[in-house]
Design an enzyme around this catalytic site. Structure first.
Site, PDB file in Angstrom:
ATOM      1  N   HIS A  15      -5.360  -1.008  -3.760  1.00 61.65           N
ATOM      2  CA  HIS A  15      -6.745  -1.213  -3.321  1.00 61.65           C
ATOM      3  C   HIS A  15      -7.753  -0.911  -4.420  1.00 61.65           C
ATOM      4  O   HIS A  15      -8.902  -0.566  -4.136  1.00 61.65           O
ATOM      5  CB  HIS A  15      -7.063  -0.360  -2.084  1.00 61.65           C
ATOM      6  CG  HIS A  15      -6.041  -0.460  -0.993  1.00 61.65           C
ATOM      7  ND1 HIS A  15      -5.824  -1.630  -0.299  1.00 61.65           N
ATOM      8  CD2 HIS A  15      -5.173   0.453  -0.490  1.00 61.65           C
ATOM      9  CE1 HIS A  15      -4.864  -1.417   0.602  1.00 61.65           C
ATOM     10  NE2 HIS A  15      -4.453  -0.178   0.494  1.00 61.65           N
ATOM     11  N   SER A  35       0.831  -1.201   0.000  1.00 62.10           N
ATOM     12  CA  SER A  35       0.000   0.000   0.000  1.00 62.10           C
ATOM     13  C   SER A  35       0.871   1.259   0.000  1.00 62.10           C
ATOM     14  O   SER A  35       1.484   1.574  -1.012  1.00 62.10           O
ATOM     15  CB  SER A  35      -0.973  -0.030   1.183  1.00 62.10           C
ATOM     16  OG  SER A  35      -1.976   0.956   1.041  1.00 62.10           O
TER      17      SER A  35
END
Length: 205
Positions: free
Chosen positions: A161, A120
C-alpha cells in the site's frame, strides 16, 4: 522451485496475475486463506480477491486455518494447485499459522513448487520477520504471538500500500524507521512482485 506473486490489492493487479499464470490457471483450484481478515472490521478485499481469482478461471476453496482439522488442511494444501493468503492483520495471521502448525505445511508446499499468492498481510508474512508491520497492523490482535519470525520464504520485506490511502502514512513510517536496517521493497496497490529462484520482478505502476 518457489514461485510467489505478492501484491497489496490483488483485485487491482488481476491482469498481472493473468500474465503470471498464462494458460495454466483455468480449471485449477486455489486454497484461499482469509484468516488475517477475521479480526478486521474492514474486509471487502476478501470477496474482491475471491472474485478476481474466479474471473481467471480458478476454482476457489476457502480454508480457515484456525478451525480446520490438520488432516483436511494438509489435504487441501497438497491437492490444490495454488495457495492464496489474503490481507488483514499480519500478526494475527502469523499467530494462527504457528498455533495450528499450518505454517510448516504451507512452507513445505511452497518450497515444493506450489505457487503462493500473497496479498498485503499475505505478502508481509513471508518475509524473514514481521516486526516492521507494527506501523500498519495492530499487534494487540495477536495476544498469543510469541515472536516476530516470518515464514522466511523471501529474503526481503514487502511494504504494501505504498503511496495509497489509508495506509500511505503507515507505509512511509515503515520506510523511515526501517529503511536503513532492512531490505524493504515498497509495493503500491497497482503493483505486484513476481518472485522465483532467479529474480524479483515488479510489474505494474
Amino acid at each position: 522451485m518457489k514461485k510467489l506473486f505478492l501484491s497489496s490489492s490483488f483485485a487491482q493487479v488481476e491482469d498481472a496475475f493473468a500474465g503470471f499464470v498464462g494458460d495454466d490457471g483455468a480449471g485449477k483450484r486455489v486454497t484461499f486463506i482469509a484468516t488475517a481478515s477475521v479480526v478486521e472490521k474492514v474486509n471487502f478485499y476478501v470477496e474482491q480477491g475471491r472474485q478476481a481469482l474466479q474471473r481467471q478461471g480458478l476454482e476457489v476453496d476457502m480454508l480457515d486455518i484456525s478451525t480446520v482439522t490438520p488432516e483436511n488442511r494438509r489435504r487441501m494444501l497438497q491437492d490444490n494447485d495454488y495457495i492464496y493468503v489474503s490481507g488483514g492483520n499480519t500478526f494475527y495471521l502469523r499467530q494462527e499459522l504457528r498455533r495450528t502448525g499450518a505454517d510448516q505445511d504451507l512452507v513445505q508446499e511452497v518450497e515444493s513448487g506450489t505457487p503462493y499468492l500473497g496479498e498485503s498481510a499475505g505478502a508481509m508474512v513471508v518475509a524473514p520477520h514481521i516486526e516492521y508491520a507494527q506501523a500498519m497492523d495492530d499487534l494487540s490482535a495477536a495476544a498469543d504471538l510469541e515472536d516476530f519470525s516470518g515464514l522466511g520464504l523471501i529474503d526481503f520485506f514487502p511494504v504494501p500500500h505504498y503511496g495509497n490511502a489509508p495506509f500511505a502514512e503507515a507505509a512511509e513510517r515503515i520506510m523511515a524507521t526501517y529503511g536503513t536496517k532492512l531490505a524493504l521493497r515498497p509495493l503500491s496497490n497497482t503493483q505486484a512482485m513476481i518472485v522465483d529462484a532467479e529474480r524479483v520482478l515488479v510489474v505494474g505502476t
